[in-house]
Design a protein around this motif. Sequence first.
Motif, PDB file in Angstrom:
ATOM      1  N   PHE A   1       0.739  -1.233  -0.086  1.00 18.92           N
ATOM      2  CA  PHE A   1       0.063   0.069  -0.053  1.00 18.92           C
ATOM      3  C   PHE A   1       0.920   1.266   0.013  1.00 18.92           C
ATOM      4  O   PHE A   1       0.783   2.082  -0.849  1.00 18.92           O
ATOM      5  N   TYR A   2       1.841   1.399   1.097  1.00 20.60           N
ATOM      6  CA  TYR A   2       2.741   2.347   0.960  1.00 20.60           C
ATOM      7  C   TYR A   2       3.532   2.729  -0.084  1.00 20.60           C
ATOM      8  O   TYR A   2       3.552   3.747  -0.847  1.00 20.60           O
ATOM      9  N   PHE A   3       4.136   1.546  -0.441  1.00 20.48           N
ATOM     10  CA  PHE A   3       4.910   1.774  -1.878  1.00 20.48           C
ATOM     11  C   PHE A   3       4.205   2.090  -3.155  1.00 20.48           C
ATOM     12  O   PHE A   3       4.872   2.682  -3.935  1.00 20.48           O
ATOM     13  N   SER A   4       3.026   1.666  -3.158  1.00 14.58           N
ATOM     14  CA  SER A   4       2.065   2.055  -4.282  1.00 14.58           C
ATOM     15  C   SER A   4       1.881   3.648  -4.522  1.00 14.58           C
ATOM     16  O   SER A   4       1.469   4.156  -5.387  1.00 14.58           O
ATOM     17  N   LYS A   5       2.163   4.196  -3.079  1.00 10.23           N
ATOM     18  CA  LYS A   5       1.758   5.810  -3.187  1.00 10.23           C
ATOM     19  C   LYS A   5       2.979   6.513  -3.638  1.00 10.23           C
ATOM     20  O   LYS A   5       2.796   7.753  -3.772  1.00 10.23           O
ATOM     21  N   VAL A   6       4.309   5.848  -3.789  1.00  8.90           N
ATOM     22  CA  VAL A   6       5.588   6.519  -3.979  1.00  8.90           C
ATOM     23  C   VAL A   6       5.541   6.914  -5.498  1.00  8.90           C
ATOM     24  O   VAL A   6       5.401   5.887  -6.374  1.00  8.90           O
ATOM     25  N   ASP A   7       6.125   7.771  -5.759  1.00  6.58           N
ATOM     26  CA  ASP A   7       6.428   8.393  -7.023  1.00  6.58           C
ATOM     27  C   ASP A   7       7.719   7.478  -7.660  1.00  6.58           C
ATOM     28  O   ASP A   7       8.755   7.629  -6.991  1.00  6.58           O
ATOM     29  N   LYS A   8       7.614   6.734  -8.344  1.00  7.42           N
ATOM     30  CA  LYS A   8       8.512   5.784  -9.014  1.00  7.42           C
ATOM     31  C   LYS A   8       9.563   6.603  -9.731  1.00  7.42           C
ATOM     32  O   LYS A   8      10.611   6.046  -9.975  1.00  7.42           O
ATOM     33  N   ASN A   9       9.318   7.987 -10.282  1.00  6.14           N
ATOM     34  CA  ASN A   9      10.298   8.608 -10.859  1.00  6.14           C
ATOM     35  C   ASN A   9      11.392   9.241  -9.699  1.00  6.14           C
ATOM     36  O   ASN A   9      12.356   9.570 -10.219  1.00  6.14           O
ATOM     37  N   LYS A  10      10.950   9.242  -8.431  1.00  2.17           N
ATOM     38  CA  LYS A  10      11.792   9.957  -7.518  1.00  2.17           C
ATOM     39  C   LYS A  10      12.537   8.883  -6.689  1.00  2.17           C
ATOM     40  O   LYS A  10      13.769   9.044  -6.176  1.00  2.17           O
ATOM     41  N   TYR A  11      12.006   7.667  -6.719  1.00  4.59           N
ATOM     42  CA  TYR A  11      12.435   6.548  -5.971  1.00  4.59           C
ATOM     43  C   TYR A  11      12.499   5.390  -6.897  1.00  4.59           C
ATOM     44  O   TYR A  11      11.532   4.469  -6.986  1.00  4.59           O
ATOM     45  N   LEU A  12      13.499   4.900  -7.451  1.00  5.39           N
ATOM     46  CA  LEU A  12      13.483   4.098  -8.703  1.00  5.39           C
ATOM     47  C   LEU A  12      13.706   2.736  -8.294  1.00  5.39           C
ATOM     48  O   LEU A  12      13.416   1.897  -9.018  1.00  5.39           O
ATOM     49  N   ASP A  13      13.696   2.397  -6.713  1.00  7.66           N
ATOM     50  CA  ASP A  13      13.924   0.981  -6.614  1.00  7.66           C
ATOM     51  C   ASP A  13      12.332   0.813  -5.919  1.00  7.66           C
ATOM     52  O   ASP A  13      12.148  -0.389  -5.869  1.00  7.66           O
ATOM     53  N   ILE A  14      11.350   1.602  -6.228  1.00  4.17           N
ATOM     54  CA  ILE A  14       9.985   1.130  -5.746  1.00  4.17           C
ATOM     55  C   ILE A  14       9.595  -0.329  -6.639  1.00  4.17           C
ATOM     56  O   ILE A  14       8.899  -0.888  -6.037  1.00  4.17           O
ATOM     57  N   PRO A  15       9.697  -0.179  -7.717  1.00  2.00           N
ATOM     58  CA  PRO A  15       9.287  -1.568  -8.482  1.00  2.00           C
ATOM     59  C   PRO A  15       9.649  -2.887  -7.771  1.00  2.00           C
ATOM     60  O   PRO A  15       9.099  -3.890  -7.767  1.00  2.00           O
ATOM     61  N   MET A  16      11.043  -2.853  -7.687  1.00  2.00           N
ATOM     62  CA  MET A  16      11.478  -3.977  -6.785  1.00  2.00           C
ATOM     63  C   MET A  16      10.738  -4.207  -5.507  1.00  2.00           C
ATOM     64  O   MET A  16      10.502  -5.218  -5.043  1.00  2.00           O
ATOM     65  N   ALA A  17      10.621  -3.088  -4.821  1.00  2.00           N
ATOM     66  CA  ALA A  17      10.186  -3.186  -3.337  1.00  2.00           C
ATOM     67  C   ALA A  17       8.665  -3.661  -3.656  1.00  2.00           C
ATOM     68  O   ALA A  17       8.197  -4.482  -2.739  1.00  2.00           O
ATOM     69  N   LEU A  18       7.931  -3.260  -4.459  1.00  2.00           N
ATOM     70  CA  LEU A  18       6.392  -3.683  -4.645  1.00  2.00           C
ATOM     71  C   LEU A  18       6.520  -5.108  -5.121  1.00  2.00           C
ATOM     72  O   LEU A  18       5.897  -6.148  -4.763  1.00  2.00           O
ATOM     73  N   GLY A  19       7.448  -5.449  -6.134  1.00  2.00           N
ATOM     74  CA  GLY A  19       7.379  -6.889  -6.569  1.00  2.00           C
ATOM     75  C   GLY A  19       8.005  -7.783  -5.347  1.00  2.00           C
ATOM     76  O   GLY A  19       7.176  -8.888  -5.147  1.00  2.00           O
ATOM     77  N   ALA A  20       8.809  -7.342  -4.316  1.00  2.00           N
ATOM     78  CA  ALA A  20       9.314  -8.190  -3.193  1.00  2.00           C
ATOM     79  C   ALA A  20       7.919  -8.280  -2.344  1.00  2.00           C
ATOM     80  O   ALA A  20       7.916  -9.471  -1.850  1.00  2.00           O
ATOM     81  N   SER A  21       7.094  -7.390  -1.874  1.00  2.00           N
ATOM     82  CA  SER A  21       6.079  -7.382  -1.262  1.00  2.00           C
ATOM     83  C   SER A  21       4.873  -8.247  -1.907  1.00  2.00           C
ATOM     84  O   SER A  21       4.465  -9.060  -1.165  1.00  2.00           O
ATOM     85  N   TYR A  22       4.676  -8.129  -2.926  1.00  2.00           N
ATOM     86  CA  TYR A  22       3.638  -8.959  -3.627  1.00  2.00           C
ATOM     87  C   TYR A  22       4.114 -10.280  -3.799  1.00  2.00           C
ATOM     88  O   TYR A  22       3.134 -11.393  -3.680  1.00  2.00           O
ATOM     89  N   LEU A  23       5.255 -10.683  -3.943  1.00  2.00           N
ATOM     90  CA  LEU A  23       5.842 -12.103  -3.838  1.00  2.00           C
ATOM     91  C   LEU A  23       5.634 -12.560  -2.607  1.00  2.00           C
ATOM     92  O   LEU A  23       5.214 -13.636  -2.480  1.00  2.00           O
ATOM     93  N   GLU A  24       6.048 -12.092  -1.448  1.00  2.00           N
ATOM     94  CA  GLU A  24       5.473 -12.339  -0.168  1.00  2.00           C
ATOM     95  C   GLU A  24       4.253 -12.674   0.129  1.00  2.00           C
ATOM     96  O   GLU A  24       3.972 -13.802   0.620  1.00  2.00           O
ATOM     97  N   LEU A  25       3.439 -11.890  -0.619  1.00  7.58           N
ATOM     98  CA  LEU A  25       1.816 -12.312  -0.481  1.00  7.58           C
ATOM     99  C   LEU A  25       1.278 -13.313  -1.612  1.00  7.58           C
ATOM    100  O   LEU A  25       0.270 -13.527  -1.354  1.00  7.58           O
ATOM    101  N   LYS A  26       2.304 -13.906  -2.074  1.00 12.40           N
ATOM    102  CA  LYS A  26       1.981 -14.874  -3.166  1.00 12.40           C
ATOM    103  C   LYS A  26       1.028 -14.519  -4.278  1.00 12.40           C
ATOM    104  O   LYS A  26       0.504 -15.182  -4.857  1.00 12.40           O
TER     105      LYS A  26
END
Length: 151
Positions: free
Chosen positions: A51-76
Amino acid sequence: MKKIFLILIGIIALGFIIVIAKNAIFTDANAQFYDDGWTAHEKGQYELAAFYFSKVDKNKYLDIPMALGASYLELKDYDKAIINFEEAYKNKKAYSPEDFSKILNSLGYCYLETRNLKSAKYFLQEAEKSGNPNSKRNLQILDSLENTFNK
């Protein structure tokens, strides 16, 4: 002496108030969501992290896609994880070689879980080439699945 002590306490209290007000008023929302996302992720609260990562501007924080991916991976939630890891994969320059290796392995694993064995094999082999320690085990699982499906 008592007056000086009270003045010092007053100055210290005023300093704390200024720091709190500064953080509350001037903290960038992106920075706050980013920090809250990592805090939630570290606590194992992956839904909250996503939820929090999805609110972050991916242009300002370039590692957000990896962080979101890791969160969704943990959620299966492998489909959402794939979308985000694919985005991270396309932006290789934003990641260290070690993190990029994790992205490759995670993509391979997600494709393995969704039974897209061709894509799984590609990404797991790339992860192995990059030195990812988990990719070998995942490739063994993939080989086992391929052997099962081919019988």
